[in-house]
Design an enzyme around this catalytic site. Structure first.
Site, PDB file in Angstrom:
ATOM      1  N   HIS A  37       0.834  -1.204   0.000  1.00 38.92           N
ATOM      2  CA  HIS A  37       0.000   0.000   0.000  1.00 38.92           C
ATOM      3  C   HIS A  37       0.872   1.258   0.000  1.00 38.92           C
ATOM      4  O   HIS A  37       0.582   2.240  -0.679  1.00 38.92           O
ATOM      5  CB  HIS A  37      -0.887   0.049   1.253  1.00 38.92           C
ATOM      6  CG  HIS A  37      -1.843  -1.097   1.385  1.00 38.92           C
ATOM      7  ND1 HIS A  37      -1.661  -2.112   2.277  1.00 38.92           N
ATOM      8  CD2 HIS A  37      -2.996  -1.361   0.723  1.00 38.92           C
ATOM      9  CE1 HIS A  37      -2.677  -2.966   2.174  1.00 38.92           C
ATOM     10  NE2 HIS A  37      -3.494  -2.546   1.246  1.00 38.92           N
ATOM     11  N   GLY A 147      -3.198  -2.043  -6.793  1.00 46.09           N
ATOM     12  CA  GLY A 147      -2.046  -2.938  -6.842  1.00 46.09           C
ATOM     13  C   GLY A 147      -2.301  -4.140  -7.747  1.00 46.09           C
ATOM     14  O   GLY A 147      -3.413  -4.674  -7.804  1.00 46.09           O
ATOM     15  N   GLU A 148      -1.245  -4.566  -8.448  1.00 44.85           N
ATOM     16  CA  GLU A 148      -1.378  -5.669  -9.402  1.00 44.85           C
ATOM     17  C   GLU A 148      -1.467  -7.045  -8.739  1.00 44.85           C
ATOM     18  O   GLU A 148      -1.656  -8.041  -9.428  1.00 44.85           O
ATOM     19  CB  GLU A 148      -0.215  -5.638 -10.412  1.00 44.85           C
ATOM     20  CG  GLU A 148      -0.392  -4.538 -11.432  1.00 44.85           C
ATOM     21  CD  GLU A 148       0.838  -4.292 -12.290  1.00 44.85           C
ATOM     22  OE1 GLU A 148       1.814  -5.072 -12.200  1.00 44.85           O
ATOM     23  OE2 GLU A 148       0.833  -3.291 -13.037  1.00 44.85           O
ATOM     24  N   ARG A 187      -3.381 -10.319   4.434  1.00 43.52           N
ATOM     25  CA  ARG A 187      -3.699 -11.657   4.946  1.00 43.52           C
ATOM     26  C   ARG A 187      -2.456 -12.416   5.427  1.00 43.52           C
ATOM     27  O   ARG A 187      -2.579 -13.410   6.143  1.00 43.52           O
ATOM     28  CB  ARG A 187      -4.416 -12.484   3.882  1.00 43.52           C
ATOM     29  CG  ARG A 187      -5.809 -11.987   3.598  1.00 43.52           C
ATOM     30  CD  ARG A 187      -6.619 -12.967   2.769  1.00 43.52           C
ATOM     31  NE  ARG A 187      -8.023 -12.575   2.726  1.00 43.52           N
ATOM     32  CZ  ARG A 187      -8.525 -11.703   1.876  1.00 43.52           C
ATOM     33  NH1 ARG A 187      -7.753 -11.132   0.982  1.00 43.52           N
ATOM     34  NH2 ARG A 187      -9.813 -11.386   1.911  1.00 43.52           N
TER      35      ARG A 187
END
Ligand code: PAF
Length: 281
Positions: A37, A147-148, A187
Site C-alpha cells: 500500500h 495494486g497488481e 492476509r
C-alpha cells in the site's frame, strides 16, 4: 494529513482543493496497510497535488463472513504509515457513513468478472464495484491507484470505469514482495510461523515456470505450477490459470495472447493467498 470520517467533511476539503485546480489522486484500501500500500500512496502523492487514501473494510465484498470478521483492523498504525508516505487526506468512514441503507446496485461487469475469482467468490466483484464507484463519486479523483497483486480486480475496475464513464485514469502498480518473494498482503499476518516459511513456494514456483514458457505448452506449465505447490504439505492450489492479461479469458495456447498472465490462488492452511506472473511472449 487531515483525517475525515464524514463524506461531507472530505468533500468540503476537496472542493477547496479543486477551486485551486489541485489534482487529486485516490488510493482505495481496506487498511492493515503494508509496504505494498505504501508504494501506491507514495506514487499517488508524487503524481498528484492531493493524495486521498480511503481506509474502509467493505462488508459488501466479503462472500465469506468469517473473512470479514477476522480481517485485520489497524487504523492507528495505518494513519501513521499514510502520513509518512505523503497522504494529504485519509478517509476513514464508518459502515453507516458509507452505507446509510443497503446498496442493492448490481453491475454488469461482463466477462472479466466471470472467471477465476468471480465464480469462486460470488458477489465479491459486485461488492468491490459498489464501494469503488461510491468512492469515485465522493472523491472525483483524476487518478486512482490499484495494486497488481489483485490482477483481476484491476480489469474489473477498468470495466466499471468504462461502464459508468468515470473520467478517471486507473493506474496499476507492481506487486511488492518480501525478500523471499512472498507477495505482500494484509492476509499474510494470519499465517502461522510454519505457514510463513512455506508460503514463498508460490512465488518461487511461478518464477521457475517462466523458464518453461513457451517451450512447454500452456497445460504443461499449469501442471508444473499446480503439482509443485500441491506437493508441499499444507498448501493446496485452488486454481492456476493462464489468461490474456486484458480480457482475463483463459488461453490454451501461447499464440492466443500477446500478454499471457498466470493467476494463482492457494490455500496455505485456512489462509487464501493470491499471486500472479506475466510470461514473455
Ligand atoms: O483491493 C482492496 O483492498 C479492495 O478490494 C478495495 C479496492 C479497497 C475495495 O474495497
Amino acid at each position: 494529513m487531515k483525517v475525515f470520517d464524514s463524506i461531507s467533511g472530505l468533500q468540503q476539503y476537496l472542493a477547496e482543493a479543486k477551486k485551486k485546480n489541485r489534482t487529486i489522486g485516490l488510493v482505495p484500501t481496506m487498511g492493515a496497510l503494508h509496504k505494498g500500500h505504501e508504494s501506491l500512496v507514495k506514487r499517488c502523492a508524487a503524481e498528484n497535488d492531493e493524495c486521498v487514501v480511503s481506509v474502509f473494510v467493505n462488508p459488501t465484498q466479503f462472500n465469506d463472513k468469517n473473512d470479514l470478521v477476522t480481517y485485520p483492523r489497524t487504523v492507528e498504525s495505518d494513519c501513521a504509515l499514510l502520513e509518512a508516505a505523503g497522504c494529504t487526506a485519509a478517509f476513514v468512514p464508518s459502515e453507516t457513513e458509507m452505507y446509510p441503507e443497503p446498496d442493492t446496485r448490481v453491475f454488469d461487469l461482463g466477462p472479466v468478472a466471470a472467471v477465476m475469482e468471480g465464480p469462486r467468490r460470488p458477489g465479491h466483484f459486485n461488492g468491490v464495484a459498489q464501494v469503488v464507484s461510491k468512492l469515485f463519486d465522493i472523491v472525483k479523483p483524476d487518478k486512482a491507484y490499484f495494486g497488481e497483486k489483485d490482477f483481476q480486480q484491476i480489469a474489473v475496475i477498468r470495466r466499471l470505469v468504462q461502464l459508468l464513464a468515470f473520467p478517471i485514469e486507473i493506474v496499476s502498480c507492481p506487486i511488492i514482495r518480501e525478500a523471499d518473494g512472498l507477495a505482500l498482503s494484509s492476509r499474510n499476518t494470519r499465517l502461522t510461523a510454519e505457514q510463513r516459511k512455506i508460503a514463498p513456494v508460490i512465488a518461487r514456483t511461478l518464477n521457475e515456470s517462466l523458464a518453461l514458457a513457451p517451450k512447454k505448452s500452456v497445460n504443461e506449465v499449469i501442471a508444473f505450477v499446480t503439482d509443485t505447490i500441491n506437493r508441499v504439505p499444507g498448501m493446496e492450489v485452488e486454481y492456476y490459470e493462464i489468461v490474456d492479461g486484458y480480457s482475463m479469458q483463459p488461453v490454451t495456447d501461447w499464440s492466443e495472447t500477446a500478454y499471457p498472465v498466470g493467476c494463482i490462488t492457494v490455500y496455505c492452511g485456512e489462509v487464501r493467498l493470491i499471486d500472479n506472473i506475466t510470461y514473455a511472449n
